[in-house]
Design a protein around this motif. Structure first.
Motif, PDB file in Angstrom:
ATOM      1  N   UNK A  79       0.832  -1.192   0.000  1.00  0.00           N
ATOM      2  CA  UNK A  79       0.000   0.000   0.000  1.00  0.00           C
ATOM      3  C   UNK A  79       0.876   1.256   0.000  1.00  0.00           C
ATOM      4  N   UNK A  80       0.398   2.313  -0.662  1.00  0.00           N
ATOM      5  CA  UNK A  80       1.047   3.609  -0.526  1.00  0.00           C
ATOM      6  C   UNK A  80       0.926   4.039   0.934  1.00  0.00           C
ATOM      7  N   UNK A  81       2.060   4.259   1.627  1.00  0.00           N
ATOM      8  CA  UNK A  81       1.983   4.623   3.042  1.00  0.00           C
ATOM      9  C   UNK A  81       1.365   6.015   3.242  1.00  0.00           C
ATOM     10  N   UNK A  82       1.010   6.289   4.494  1.00  0.00           N
ATOM     11  CA  UNK A  82       0.486   7.599   4.847  1.00  0.00           C
ATOM     12  C   UNK A  82       1.595   8.557   5.232  1.00  0.00           C
ATOM     13  N   UNK A  83       1.194   9.736   5.715  1.00  0.00           N
ATOM     14  CA  UNK A  83       2.102  10.770   6.206  1.00  0.00           C
ATOM     15  C   UNK A  83       3.172  11.182   5.187  1.00  0.00           C
ATOM     16  N   UNK A  84       2.798  11.489   3.921  1.00  0.00           N
ATOM     17  CA  UNK A  84       3.820  11.919   2.963  1.00  0.00           C
ATOM     18  C   UNK A  84       4.410  13.258   3.375  1.00  0.00           C
ATOM     19  N   UNK A  85       5.712  13.356   3.368  1.00  0.00           N
ATOM     20  CA  UNK A  85       6.383  14.571   3.835  1.00  0.00           C
ATOM     21  C   UNK A  85       7.312  15.096   2.737  1.00  0.00           C
ATOM     22  N   UNK A  86       8.600  15.224   3.019  1.00  0.00           N
ATOM     23  CA  UNK A  86       9.531  15.762   2.031  1.00  0.00           C
ATOM     24  C   UNK A  86       9.562  14.941   0.762  1.00  0.00           C
ATOM     25  N   UNK A  87       9.857  15.611  -0.375  1.00  0.00           N
ATOM     26  CA  UNK A  87       9.775  14.932  -1.678  1.00  0.00           C
ATOM     27  C   UNK A  87      10.676  15.646  -2.673  1.00  0.00           C
ATOM     28  N   UNK A 100      10.336  10.986  -5.498  1.00  0.00           N
ATOM     29  CA  UNK A 100      10.785  10.189  -4.351  1.00  0.00           C
ATOM     30  C   UNK A 100      10.281  10.896  -3.102  1.00  0.00           C
ATOM     31  N   UNK A 101       9.472  10.189  -2.327  1.00  0.00           N
ATOM     32  CA  UNK A 101       8.712  10.810  -1.243  1.00  0.00           C
ATOM     33  C   UNK A 101       8.994  10.138   0.095  1.00  0.00           C
ATOM     34  N   UNK A 102       9.266  10.955   1.109  1.00  0.00           N
ATOM     35  CA  UNK A 102       9.371  10.468   2.482  1.00  0.00           C
ATOM     36  C   UNK A 102       7.989  10.192   3.053  1.00  0.00           C
ATOM     37  N   UNK A 103       7.956   9.282   4.015  1.00  0.00           N
ATOM     38  CA  UNK A 103       6.731   9.044   4.775  1.00  0.00           C
ATOM     39  C   UNK A 103       7.093   9.113   6.254  1.00  0.00           C
ATOM     40  N   UNK A 104       6.580  10.152   6.906  1.00  0.00           N
ATOM     41  CA  UNK A 104       6.981  10.428   8.289  1.00  0.00           C
ATOM     42  C   UNK A 104       6.184   9.551   9.249  1.00  0.00           C
ATOM     43  N   UNK A 105       6.563   8.297   9.279  1.00  0.00           N
ATOM     44  CA  UNK A 105       5.907   7.307  10.122  1.00  0.00           C
ATOM     45  C   UNK A 105       6.867   6.906  11.229  1.00  0.00           C
ATOM     46  N   UNK A 106       6.510   7.284  12.447  1.00  0.00           N
ATOM     47  CA  UNK A 106       7.388   7.056  13.598  1.00  0.00           C
ATOM     48  C   UNK A 106       7.229   5.619  14.099  1.00  0.00           C
ATOM     49  N   UNK A 115      -0.366   2.914   9.366  1.00  0.00           N
ATOM     50  CA  UNK A 115      -0.366   3.686   8.130  1.00  0.00           C
ATOM     51  C   UNK A 115       0.790   3.308   7.217  1.00  0.00           C
ATOM     52  N   UNK A 116       1.497   2.232   7.552  1.00  0.00           N
ATOM     53  CA  UNK A 116       2.639   1.799   6.766  1.00  0.00           C
ATOM     54  C   UNK A 116       2.251   1.011   5.535  1.00  0.00           C
ATOM     55  N   UNK A 117       3.237   0.530   4.781  1.00  0.00           N
ATOM     56  CA  UNK A 117       2.961  -0.144   3.507  1.00  0.00           C
ATOM     57  C   UNK A 117       2.271  -1.491   3.652  1.00  0.00           C
ATOM     58  N   UNK A 118       2.232  -2.036   4.889  1.00  0.00           N
ATOM     59  CA  UNK A 118       1.558  -3.307   5.101  1.00  0.00           C
ATOM     60  C   UNK A 118       0.059  -3.200   5.232  1.00  0.00           C
ATOM     61  N   UNK A 119      -0.447  -1.987   5.440  1.00  0.00           N
ATOM     62  CA  UNK A 119      -1.890  -1.804   5.567  1.00  0.00           C
ATOM     63  C   UNK A 119      -2.325  -1.606   6.998  1.00  0.00           C
ATOM     64  N   UNK A 120      -3.577  -1.189   7.150  1.00  0.00           N
ATOM     65  CA  UNK A 120      -4.109  -0.825   8.457  1.00  0.00           C
ATOM     66  C   UNK A 120      -4.112  -1.998   9.416  1.00  0.00           C
ATOM     67  N   UNK A 170      12.601   5.215  10.314  1.00  0.00           N
ATOM     68  CA  UNK A 170      11.605   5.816  11.205  1.00  0.00           C
ATOM     69  C   UNK A 170      11.568   7.325  11.028  1.00  0.00           C
ATOM     70  N   UNK A 171      10.368   7.861  10.935  1.00  0.00           N
ATOM     71  CA  UNK A 171      10.151   9.309  10.997  1.00  0.00           C
ATOM     72  C   UNK A 171      10.922  10.023   9.887  1.00  0.00           C
TER      73      UNK A 171
END
Length: 469
Positions: A79-87, A100-106, A115-120, A170-171
């Motif tokens: 899955x496309x992860x959540x929390x898209x940040x810097x790109x 190329x996009x960061x995902x700020x997932x702590x 919200x990661x690539x594995x799904x809810x 992370x993050x």
């Protein structure tokens, strides 16, 4: 869907957006003078027009489309992860770019884990091998942070393919583009196995080539320091890397590589010393005025992998100047700009400009030092409210992403003229009022930007050349 988010069909497509803005322009301009959420110091593109879809208000003549949304299935099955940040946006051909996009997932956040690539419900996490990830939880599951790469066709205006490109970090907050076509993604955390459910220390920078067809080897660039990294930029003349730190008492750093362009081979990390000033923040006492310049020196830092996570404290004790939450940074023409998100008496943000020495990183730089300017400082939250990620537009203006979580004050995309005057480009009107992030331009002047919640990447187009400053 794996995330409790709005469906992309509810969002506006480009053709609909153009028609909607045209029909609403006169009405919105008549209302824009009363009770507006922003103040323009120069005209810019004029007042914002209400979006009937309740997502993004833009000036008349501008449109947006949704490029991707958290929860979309990618080509690798994740899955496309959540929390898209810097790109970063990288040209691949005369019509395709890679985002190329960061995902700020702590890693320590239970919500971010979902919200990661594995799904809810982690239902696809088995598709991601721990051998290809930097780190896992102590039960062996891969951490949710990292980067994705989306190949987008500018002419057909569609996604060609997308995949996870870095896993198990992370993050991943911001980062920066290199002159050689890679993205440097930064961890804004100093988690360790002693204080978090992780197996390795965090707080490093990782490199992701824009053309990588899948997951890259997760190699931490440890010589660039372990701290709450935010963003980086590189002077193409010298190859020196400049780094910001998202801490209220953070520092501004530079990394002089042993071999320019080959960051993994090591180098020297230093912190900025401002002559006559140990604190650039203007919090308790005004140290300097908007427009003022100061000369800069640099000091070497020891023990840069910093097991105690105290690099900024040790650097400041040695004379390095404090910066109020250094965040976005971008290289311009012989100079760079970076934000200090809580700088100034109102703690609503500063923008600093650094001009390197003609002998930057060499012995002669003390005779001709680099120079630092307080370029912008917010005196009104409606003018600038906690600027975060930043980029430079093809026409030389800064584009600043606001990062203020408030029910009363909306987040905006701001433009800044070369004279330091601000104007408004866009307003987030979706529920939650999440931050803008990851602003970057394609060669055809499409502006890509993220809205962290509900996890959208947008493409904005319009008559950029009509700006009035």
């Amino acid at each position: 869907m794996p995330f409790d988010l709005i469906h992309r069909r509810q969002l506006m497509a480009t053709g609909t957006a153009g028609a909607a803005f045209t029909g609403l322009a006169r009405h919105a301009q008549a209302q824009a003078q009363d009770g507006e959420s922003y103040v323009n110091e120069v005209e810019g593109y004029g007042p914002l027009i209400k979006d009937p879809n309740g997502l993004l208000d833009l000036p008349a003549g501008f449109t947006y489309e949704v490029v991707s949304q958290a929860g979309d299935t990618m080509d690798d099955g994740l899955y496309m992860p959540g929390q898209p940040d810097g790109m970063g946006c990288f040209p691949l051909s005369d019509r395709e770019v890679a985002l190329v996009c960061n995902h700020e997932l702590r890693g320590t956040s239970a919500l971010h884990r979902n919200l990661g690539p594995g799904g809810f419900h982690q239902e696809r996490l088995h598709m991601l091998s721990a051998d290809r990830a930097y780190d896992t939880y102590k039960d062996g599951r891969v951490l949710p942070g990292g980067t994705t790469t989306t190949v987008y066709d500018l002419k057909d205006r569609k996604v060609v393919r997308r995949h996870l490109s870095l896993a198990g970090t992370s993050t991943n907050c911001c980062g920066g583009q290199t002159p050689w076509g890679s993205w440097l993604t930064c961890e804004e955390t100093v988690e360790t196995p002693a204080d978090a459910d992780v197996t390795r220390p965090h707080g490093f920078v990782f490199e992701v080539p824009a053309t990588a067809p899948g997951l890259v080897d997760p190699v931490p660039l440890k010589a660039m320091g372990r701290f709450d990294h935010e963003a980086v930029c590189i002077d193409p003349r010298t190859g020196i890397v400049y780094l910001t730190e998202d801490q209220g008492d953070g520092l501004f750093y530079r990394f002089i590589p042993d071999v320019p362009g080959k960051l993994a081979e090591g180098g020297k990390l230093q912190a900025m010393v401002v002559r006559g000033m140990t604190d650039t923040r203007n919090h308790d006492a005004r140290t300097w005025e908007v427009g003022a310049w100061a000369e800069v020196d640099w000091i070497d830092l020891d023990d840069v992998e910093s097991p105690a996570g105290d690099l900024n404290a040790r650097g400041h004790a040695a004379g390095a100047a404090l910066v109020a939450r250094g965040e976005g940074i971008w290289w311009g023409k012989g100079e760079m700009y970076f934000t200090a998100t809580t700088g100034g008496p109102l703690k609503r943000g500063q923008i600093l400009r650094y001009v390197p020495s003609p002998e930057e990183g060499k012995r002669g730089e003390r005779r001709r030092p680099g120079r630092l300017q307080l370029f912008v400082e917010s005196a009104d939250l409606k003018t600038l409210n906690m600027g975060d990620n930043i980029t430079i537009a093809p026409w030389g203006h800064l584009i600043v992403c606001e990062d203020n979580y408030s029910e009363e004050t909306r987040n905006h995309l701001k433009g800044v003229t070369p004279e330091g005057k601000l104007y408004t480009i866009a307003r987030n009107v979706f529920r939650g009022n999440a931050e803008f992030a990851g602003a970057c331009f394609a060669p055809d002047q499409t502006l890509f930007v993220n809205i962290m919640y509900p996890g959208l990447t947008l493409a904005i187009r319009g008559p950029w050349e009509t700006v009035r400053g």
